[in-house]
Scaffold this active site. Structure first.
Site, PDB file in Angstrom:
ATOM      1  CG  ASP A  10      -0.865   1.274  -0.847  1.00  0.00           C
ATOM      2  OD1 ASP A  10      -0.376   2.414  -0.789  1.00  0.00           O
ATOM      3  OD2 ASP A  10      -2.067   1.050  -1.096  1.00  0.00           O
ATOM      4  CG  LEU A  11       0.079   3.304   4.622  1.00  0.00           C
ATOM      5  CD1 LEU A  11       0.372   4.749   5.013  1.00  0.00           C
ATOM      6  CD2 LEU A  11       0.037   2.406   5.846  1.00  0.00           C
ATOM      7  CG  ASP A  12      -5.025   5.292   1.654  1.00  0.00           C
ATOM      8  OD1 ASP A  12      -5.255   5.351   2.870  1.00  0.00           O
ATOM      9  OD2 ASP A  12      -4.612   6.270   0.998  1.00  0.00           O
ATOM     10  CB  SER A  69       1.629   5.321   1.499  1.00  0.00           C
ATOM     11  OG  SER A  69       0.341   5.874   1.355  1.00  0.00           O
ATOM     12  NE  ARG A  70       0.251   7.013  -6.572  1.00  0.00           N
ATOM     13  CZ  ARG A  70       0.902   6.199  -7.414  1.00  0.00           C
ATOM     14  NH1 ARG A  70       2.004   6.575  -7.995  1.00  0.00           N
ATOM     15  NH2 ARG A  70       0.427   5.002  -7.670  1.00  0.00           N
ATOM     16  CG  ASP A 123      -5.350  -0.334  -3.092  1.00  0.00           C
ATOM     17  OD1 ASP A 123      -4.263   0.186  -2.784  1.00  0.00           O
ATOM     18  OD2 ASP A 123      -6.351   0.325  -3.415  1.00  0.00           O
TER      19      ASP A 123
END
Length: 166
Positions: A10-12, A69-70, A123
């Site tokens: 994931d990114l954030d 990533s959403r 996360d």
């Protein structure tokens, strides 16, 4: 030691911090000055400290990596990846507003890699639960991905595979 064939990030709040908000809450245009990326309000976008070493480890071990990533602003996320100079490291990137289940279906289709051969870092516990239900080894990231968590997760993946009679 058994290693994942695909590691998905994931990114954030997993690979990067965008000044304490999700990347789709930033305010472009982005400014890049002296290795710093800021949005129009001065929020700093940065990779977590161990991310470059983690990506290098994947390269050194010839492990494919992907993004899931959403985000409501996929263009912004892709622009930030370009500014951070890591876009080309990812074999696959599913970056759009949707369920992680859709992201992983697309990753499985594009890569041909079975869910059981994937390792995922995120996360948000709801994503860990959903994706884990597919058979993907899924790891909850509390405050940005660290080398310690990454390597412990590789060991967990190998141990799980060693115990799997399939």
């Amino acid at each position: 030691m058994s290693v994942p064939r695909l590691i998905v990030f994931d990114l954030d709040f997993t690979l990067w911090d965008c000044g304490g908000v999700w990347c789709d809450c930033l305010c472009p245009p982005f400014r890049v000055q002296e290795q710093r990326i800021e949005d129009a309000t001065g929020r700093l976008v940065r990779l977590y400290d161990d991310v470059h070493a983690i990506l290098k480890h994947c390269d050194d071990q010839v492990i494919s990596i992907a993004l899931a990533s959403r985000t409501e602003q996929p263009g912004w996320a892709r622009e930030l990846l370009t500014h951070l100079e890591i876009t080309e490291r990812f074999a696959y990137a599913e970056i759009y507003p949707s369920s992680k289940l859709r992201h992983f279906a697309a990753l499985q289709q594009a890569s041909g890699i079975a869910y059981e051969d994937m390792l995922f870092f995120d996360d948000e516990m709801r994503n860990i639960d959903e994706v884990g239900g597919l058979g993907v080894t899924s790891v909850f990231v509390r405050e940005g991905l660290t080398a310690e968590l990454f390597h412990a997760s590789l060991n967990r993946f190998a141990e799980h595979r060693r115990c799997d009679p399939a």
